[in-house]
Motif scaffolding. Structure first.
Motif, PDB file in Angstrom:
ATOM      1  N   SER A 193       0.842  -1.187   0.000  1.00  0.00           N
ATOM      2  CA  SER A 193       0.000   0.000   0.000  1.00  0.00           C
ATOM      3  C   SER A 193       0.885   1.247   0.000  1.00  0.00           C
ATOM      4  O   SER A 193       2.044   1.212   0.426  1.00  0.00           O
ATOM      5  CB  SER A 193      -0.906   0.013   1.235  1.00  0.00           C
ATOM      6  OG  SER A 193      -1.745  -1.117   1.253  1.00  0.00           O
ATOM      7  N   ALA A 194       0.335   2.359  -0.471  1.00  0.00           N
ATOM      8  CA  ALA A 194       1.112   3.590  -0.622  1.00  0.00           C
ATOM      9  C   ALA A 194       1.572   4.151   0.726  1.00  0.00           C
ATOM     10  O   ALA A 194       0.912   3.982   1.749  1.00  0.00           O
ATOM     11  CB  ALA A 194       0.277   4.631  -1.365  1.00  0.00           C
ATOM     12  N   GLN A 195       2.716   4.800   0.700  1.00  0.00           N
ATOM     13  CA  GLN A 195       3.256   5.548   1.833  1.00  0.00           C
ATOM     14  C   GLN A 195       3.443   4.695   3.087  1.00  0.00           C
ATOM     15  O   GLN A 195       3.039   5.048   4.188  1.00  0.00           O
ATOM     16  CB  GLN A 195       2.381   6.762   2.142  1.00  0.00           C
ATOM     17  CG  GLN A 195       2.296   7.773   1.010  1.00  0.00           C
ATOM     18  CD  GLN A 195       3.670   8.302   0.598  1.00  0.00           C
ATOM     19  OE1 GLN A 195       4.424   8.792   1.441  1.00  0.00           O
ATOM     20  NE2 GLN A 195       4.004   8.209  -0.691  1.00  0.00           N
ATOM     21  N   ARG A 196       4.081   3.550   2.891  1.00  0.00           N
ATOM     22  CA  ARG A 196       4.426   2.683   4.003  1.00  0.00           C
ATOM     23  C   ARG A 196       5.930   2.471   4.025  1.00  0.00           C
ATOM     24  O   ARG A 196       6.605   2.647   3.015  1.00  0.00           O
ATOM     25  CB  ARG A 196       3.702   1.338   3.872  1.00  0.00           C
ATOM     26  CG  ARG A 196       2.201   1.454   3.983  1.00  0.00           C
ATOM     27  CD  ARG A 196       1.512   0.186   3.526  1.00  0.00           C
ATOM     28  NE  ARG A 196       1.703  -0.937   4.432  1.00  0.00           N
ATOM     29  CZ  ARG A 196       0.956  -1.167   5.512  1.00  0.00           C
ATOM     30  NH1 ARG A 196      -0.019  -0.334   5.837  1.00  0.00           N
ATOM     31  NH2 ARG A 196       1.166  -2.213   6.283  1.00  0.00           N
ATOM     32  N   HIS A 197       6.454   2.100   5.168  1.00  0.00           N
ATOM     33  CA  HIS A 197       7.847   1.666   5.262  1.00  0.00           C
ATOM     34  C   HIS A 197       7.854   0.142   5.270  1.00  0.00           C
ATOM     35  O   HIS A 197       7.116  -0.485   6.043  1.00  0.00           O
ATOM     36  CB  HIS A 197       8.501   2.209   6.524  1.00  0.00           C
ATOM     37  CG  HIS A 197       8.906   3.642   6.420  1.00  0.00           C
ATOM     38  ND1 HIS A 197       9.218   4.426   7.499  1.00  0.00           N
ATOM     39  CD2 HIS A 197       9.058   4.437   5.331  1.00  0.00           C
ATOM     40  CE1 HIS A 197       9.553   5.639   7.096  1.00  0.00           C
ATOM     41  NE2 HIS A 197       9.452   5.671   5.781  1.00  0.00           N
ATOM     42  N   ASP A 226       8.684   3.562  -2.515  1.00  0.00           N
ATOM     43  CA  ASP A 226       8.934   2.315  -3.245  1.00  0.00           C
ATOM     44  C   ASP A 226       7.831   1.319  -2.889  1.00  0.00           C
ATOM     45  O   ASP A 226       7.922   0.573  -1.922  1.00  0.00           O
ATOM     46  CB  ASP A 226      10.301   1.768  -2.861  1.00  0.00           C
ATOM     47  CG  ASP A 226      10.837   0.774  -3.882  1.00  0.00           C
ATOM     48  OD1 ASP A 226      10.075   0.389  -4.778  1.00  0.00           O
ATOM     49  OD2 ASP A 226      12.012   0.412  -3.769  1.00  0.00           O
ATOM     50  N   GLU A 227       6.760   1.289  -3.687  1.00  0.00           N
ATOM     51  CA  GLU A 227       5.582   0.496  -3.348  1.00  0.00           C
ATOM     52  C   GLU A 227       5.648  -0.939  -3.858  1.00  0.00           C
ATOM     53  O   GLU A 227       4.785  -1.745  -3.529  1.00  0.00           O
ATOM     54  CB  GLU A 227       4.326   1.184  -3.889  1.00  0.00           C
ATOM     55  CG  GLU A 227       4.086   2.549  -3.252  1.00  0.00           C
ATOM     56  CD  GLU A 227       2.892   3.272  -3.843  1.00  0.00           C
ATOM     57  OE1 GLU A 227       2.066   2.600  -4.505  1.00  0.00           O
ATOM     58  OE2 GLU A 227       2.782   4.496  -3.672  1.00  0.00           O
ATOM     59  N   SER A 244       5.736  -4.794   6.382  1.00  0.00           N
ATOM     60  CA  SER A 244       5.377  -3.435   5.990  1.00  0.00           C
ATOM     61  C   SER A 244       4.504  -2.810   7.065  1.00  0.00           C
ATOM     62  O   SER A 244       3.722  -3.513   7.719  1.00  0.00           O
ATOM     63  CB  SER A 244       4.626  -3.464   4.648  1.00  0.00           C
ATOM     64  OG  SER A 244       4.294  -2.162   4.215  1.00  0.00           O
ATOM     65  N   GLY A 245       4.638  -1.491   7.257  1.00  0.00           N
ATOM     66  CA  GLY A 245       3.832  -0.822   8.268  1.00  0.00           C
ATOM     67  C   GLY A 245       3.634   0.646   7.972  1.00  0.00           C
ATOM     68  O   GLY A 245       4.404   1.260   7.221  1.00  0.00           O
ATOM     69  N   LYS A 246       2.621   1.213   8.576  1.00  0.00           N
ATOM     70  CA  LYS A 246       2.282   2.625   8.403  1.00  0.00           C
ATOM     71  C   LYS A 246       3.115   3.459   9.368  1.00  0.00           C
ATOM     72  O   LYS A 246       3.041   3.262  10.581  1.00  0.00           O
ATOM     73  CB  LYS A 246       0.789   2.813   8.674  1.00  0.00           C
ATOM     74  CG  LYS A 246       0.272   4.221   8.579  1.00  0.00           C
ATOM     75  CD  LYS A 246      -1.241   4.240   8.764  1.00  0.00           C
ATOM     76  CE  LYS A 246      -1.635   3.714  10.129  1.00  0.00           C
ATOM     77  NZ  LYS A 246      -3.106   3.740  10.350  1.00  0.00           N
ATOM     78  N   PRO A 247       3.930   4.411   8.876  1.00  0.00           N
ATOM     79  CA  PRO A 247       4.736   5.232   9.791  1.00  0.00           C
ATOM     80  C   PRO A 247       3.869   5.996  10.787  1.00  0.00           C
ATOM     81  O   PRO A 247       2.783   6.472  10.460  1.00  0.00           O
ATOM     82  CB  PRO A 247       5.465   6.189   8.846  1.00  0.00           C
ATOM     83  CG  PRO A 247       5.472   5.507   7.517  1.00  0.00           C
ATOM     84  CD  PRO A 247       4.189   4.728   7.460  1.00  0.00           C
ATOM     85  N   VAL A 248       4.377   6.112  12.015  1.00  0.00           N
ATOM     86  CA  VAL A 248       3.682   6.862  13.053  1.00  0.00           C
ATOM     87  C   VAL A 248       3.929   8.360  12.885  1.00  0.00           C
ATOM     88  O   VAL A 248       3.044   9.183  13.086  1.00  0.00           O
ATOM     89  CB  VAL A 248       4.127   6.382  14.451  1.00  0.00           C
ATOM     90  CG1 VAL A 248       3.538   7.251  15.551  1.00  0.00           C
ATOM     91  CG2 VAL A 248       3.736   4.922  14.650  1.00  0.00           C
ATOM     92  N   GLY A 249       5.171   8.728  12.540  1.00  0.00           N
ATOM     93  CA  GLY A 249       5.498  10.125  12.293  1.00  0.00           C
ATOM     94  C   GLY A 249       5.529  10.989  13.542  1.00  0.00           C
ATOM     95  O   GLY A 249       5.202  12.177  13.482  1.00  0.00           O
TER      96      GLY A 249
END
Length: 288
Positions: A193-197, A226-227, A244-249
Motif C-alpha cells: 500500500s502507498a506511503q508505508r515503510h 517504493d511500493e 510493511s507498516g504505516k509510519p507513526v510520524g
C-alpha cells in the motif's frame, strides 16, 4: 526524532548483540546503522544450535509504549507475565503482545539442546495508544494461512495477502508480516500500500532485489515511495520475512524497553517501575 527516510533500498547486515541474560541475537533495526525505521523499532533474530547461545533466555523485564511480535521457526520458548498469563511458543507459532501501558514478562527456552530460531519485532504505537490497556494474542502454527504456488510459499502472519487473512490484525499499527519461501532461481513480486515503510530480511539462502544482492542475515529497507519489489532467489533458494507498516510520524524517545514521545514520559515509566505501579491493567488474552 530518530527516524530515517530511505530514498532507495538499503542493505543492512545483521550484527551479533548480547541480549537478555546473555543470549546472542542478530540485530538489524535497532542498531546505530538504523536506529529505527518508523514504525519499526527493533528486529532481533535468534538462530543457533549451540545451547550456550540461548539457554540463558530473557528473564523478567518490562515493556511500555509499543507492540512486540514474536515468531518461532524452530525450538520452544515459554512466555510468562506479571498478569498470570503463560504461553508456549513452538515451531511455526507466534505471539502478538501489545504492551502499551505496561507489561512485565519473561521469555525462556524450554529445551536444553537443538536448533533455536525465531524473530522478535518491536512496533511503535502512536501517542494516543501508548497507554492503552495491554493485549495478548498467541496462535499455533496451524492457525496461520499458507499460500502455495510453483515458485513460492507464503505464510501470512499479520494482515492479509490476496484472499488469505491472518488471525492477527491490528488497525492501530496496520502491519503486514509474511514468511516467504522462494524456490531456487524463482521470483517473488509484491506491491505494498502507498506511503508505508517496508523491509525484507533474508534468513535462508540469498537473492537479488532488482540489481542488488541481499545475502544471508541481511535486511533490505525500502523507501515509502517504493511500493513494489521484485526478489529473485539464488541457486539455493531463499526464505525471507516481508514486513510493511504505516509510519507513526512522531518523536521517539527510547530508554531500553520503554518507548515514549517525551523524556518526561520515560521518567514516569521508570518511576512507575521502581514503585511497583507499572502494571496498570490486565491484558486481554486470545489464543488459538
Amino acid at each position: 526524532m530518530d527516524t530515517m527516510t530511505i530514498n532507495a533500498a538499503r542493505i543492512i547486515p545483521a550484527v551479533a548483540v548480547p541480549e537478555g541474560a546473555g543470549v546472542t541475537v542478530y540485530r538489524t533495526i535497532g542498531t546505530p546503522v538504523i536506529r529505527n525505521f518508523d514504525p519499526f523499532l527493533l528486529l532481533d533474530h535468534i538462530s543457533s544450535d549451540k545451547p550456550e547461545d540461548y539457554l540463558a533466555g530473557f528473564p523478567s523485564h518490562p515493556h511500555r509504549g509499543f507492540v512486540t511480535f514474536t515468531y518461532m521457526i524452530d525450538g520452544h520458548m515459554q512466555h510468562q507475565d506479571s498478569m498470570g498469563n503463560r504461553g508456549d511458543l513452538g515451531p511455526g507459532s507466534a505471539q502478538w503482545m501489545k504492551a502499551a501501558s505496561g507489561v512485565i514478562h519473561s521469555e525462556m527456552p524450554q529445551q536444553q539442546n537443538g536448533l533455536m530460531r525465531g524473530f522478535q519485532l518491536w512496533i511503535n504505537l502512536p501517542a494516543a495508544h501508548k497507554m492503552d490497556h495491554p493485549e495478548y494474542q498467541e496462535y499455533a502454527a496451524e492457525a496461520f494461512p499458507v499460500i502455495n504456488t510453483p515458485d513460492y510459499q507464503i505464510k501470512v502472519l499479520i494482515g492479509r495477502f490476496a484472499d488469505a487473512q491472518s488471525p492477527i490484525a491490528d488497525p492501530v499499527t496496520d502491519v503486514s508480516y509474511f514468511d516467504v519461501r522462494i524456490q531456487p532461481g524463482k521470483r517473488f513480486q509484491h506491491r505494498f500500500s502507498a506511503q508505508r515503510h517496508s523491509f525484507l530480511y533474508v534468513f535462508e539462502g540469498d537473492g537479488q532485489l532488482r540489481d542488488q544482492t541481499v545475502t544471508l542475515h541481511s535486511l533490505a529497507a525500502l523507501s515509502s515511495a517504493d511500493e513494489t519489489f521484485d526478489f529473485t532467489a539464488g541457486s539455493k533458494g531463499a526464505r525471507l520475512l516481508v514486513v510493511s507498516g504505516k509510519p507513526v510520524g512522531e518523536p521517539v524517545v527510547q530508554y531500553g524497553p520503554f518507548v515514549m514521545n517525551t523524556r518526561e514520559e520515560i521518567d514516569q515509566a521508570l518511576q512507575d517501575f521502581q514503585t511497583n505501579s507499572f502494571v496498570r491493567n490486565r491484558a486481554w488474552i486470545k489464543r488459538k
